[in-house]
Scaffold this active site. Structure first.
Site, PDB file in Angstrom:
ATOM      1  N   TYR A 103     -17.631  59.388  -9.210  1.00 17.18           N
ATOM      2  CA  TYR A 103     -16.845  60.887  -9.254  1.00 17.18           C
ATOM      3  C   TYR A 103     -17.348  62.085  -9.890  1.00 17.18           C
ATOM      4  CZ  TYR A 103     -13.882  56.080 -10.107  1.00 17.18           C
ATOM      5  OH  TYR A 103     -12.992  55.467  -9.626  1.00 17.18           O
TER       6      TYR A 103
ATOM      7  N   GLU B 138     -14.738  51.452 -21.098  1.00 17.56           N
ATOM      8  CA  GLU B 138     -15.076  52.787 -20.129  1.00 17.56           C
ATOM      9  C   GLU B 138     -13.949  53.970 -20.167  1.00 17.56           C
ATOM     10  OE1 GLU B 138     -17.133  52.676 -16.228  1.00 17.56           O
ATOM     11  OE2 GLU B 138     -14.705  52.728 -15.708  1.00 17.56           O
TER      12      GLU B 138
END
Ligand code: UDP
Length: 359
Positions: free
Chosen positions: A241, A308
């Site tokens: 990302y 996460e």
């Protein structure tokens, strides 16, 4: 008689002068000795590359005791940072943390700074259920690349202690196995890691370990991962990302969750599969993420990417003091981007349907 008096006074004056000289020299000597002795007092186990952070403030220090954490007020609005600019790499964050890329550090220099500190680095890795199949490769490649020449203690958490491969480890490096229950849900295995790492730190590591890295087992090392990665709080930018707008990051987007981050918030999307830092910092991180995960669970919410998501929320407020580029956790199924000069650690390609206990 007069001459005798003069001699007598001269002798007395000489004696006084000698006395003054002696006490002056002796005091100066004592000051030097006390500095040397002070240097020999062992420092608490809380090192950074150049700053030694004591666990407790010195008892009679008059200095204002600042902690070195970089806590940012919630919901502060600012421009999204990036670790790349066109085809160039960016080597510092807007809060002045280094971003570690190949070419930004000298390994020989850094190792020579850290070697005399005699540090111990712990690594945790979970191999539950079928994920045990990844352990050998992880351990063998860690021997080749992860803090080579340093004292490393690898803690393997598994439900199959007998299946842990006996990998030959270099002097000063050890493998420790901790039993954990199996689970029918991969989400639970992944999420409970925070709790287990917190407990490990509290029960075992506080007195013996300086730094800790928490790593995914379905990964392997290909290149050096060493002292350049040490810092107070260390995060790795996710390879998937780092060129995206933050509104597209897979953060938890439901405001009801304690992991929530709004579309116009967040710095980078960090990996849950690799993070670390000083023991007391990682302790605080795991304790906070675990508490938030459990509080969410009480309200029947599970964040999009479990721990996460909570890690990303934590790092949004508590800025990492060092950011590792995606060289430190690439994905084998992804082609190498031009700015990636070396892949140091990467997630292997896996068939989720085959290895996870549930889909
Ligand atoms: N894990 C495990 N057994 C499982 C699922 C996960 O031991 O059945 C551990 C393992 O250490 C793995 C980590 O949790 O590396 C993260 O899970 P996974 O790799 O499936 O997550 P991903 O990174 O693929 O989203």
């Amino acid at each position: 008689m007069h001459l005798l008096n003069v001699k007598f006074v001269t002798v007395i004056l000489l004696l006084i002068l000698l006395g003054v000289l002696y006490s002056y020299i002796f005091r100066a000597y004592r000051i030097v000795v006390s500095f040397e002795q002070k240097d020999k007092i062992p420092v608490d186990r809380a090192h950074d590359s150049s700053l030694v952070v004591p666990d407790q403030p010195a008892p009679h220090a008059d200095f204002r005791a600042h902690d070195s954490s970089l806590v940012v007020p919630d919901h502060l609005q600012y421009e999204q940072p990036s670790i790349v600019k066109g085809n160039d790499v960016v080597t510092v964050t807007p809060w002045l943390a280094p971003v570690v890329w190949e070419g930004t550090f000298n390994p020989v220099l850094l190792d020579s700074i850290y070697r005399p500190k005699n540090i111990t680095i712990a690594a945790t890795v979970f191999a539950v259920g079928k994920y045990i199949m990844f352990l050998r490769n992880f351990l063998e490649t860690a021997e080749q690349h992860f803090f080579v020449g340093f004292r490393v203690h690898v803690y393997v958490f598994t439900d199959q202690p007998k299946e842990v491969p006996m990998v030959k480890m270099a002097a000063g490096r050890q493998l420790m196995v901790r039993s954990v229950p199996s689970s029918k849900r991969w989400q639970e295995i992944s999420a409970r890691r925070m709790e287990m790492i917190q407990t490990l730190i509290e029960e075992k590591l506080f007195k013996s370990t300086d730094y800790i890295f928490c790593l995914d087992v379905d990964s392997k090392f290909h290149g050096r991962w060493g002292t350049e990665s040490l810092g107070r709080l260390v995060a790795v930018v996710h390879p998937g990302y780092y060129r995206d707008k933050r509104s597209r990051f897979p953060y938890e987007r439901r405001p009801a969750s304690r992991a929530y981050i709004a579309p116009e918030e967040g710095d980078f999307y960090y990996c849950g599969g690799a993070f670390g830092g000083l023991l007391q910092e990682v302790h605080l991180l795991t304790k906070t993420c675990r508490a938030n995960f459990e509080a969410d669970a009480q309200e029947d919410i599970e964040a999009a990417w479990q721990e996460e998501s909570h890690l990303n929320r934590y790092m949004w407020t508590n800025k990492p003091s060092k950011v590792l580029s995606p060289e430190y956790l690439w994905q084998d199924f992804k082609a190498k981007n031009p700015e990636i000069q070396i892949i140091r650690f990467s997630g292997v390609v896996k068939n989720y349907a085959e290895i996870r206990p549930n889909v």
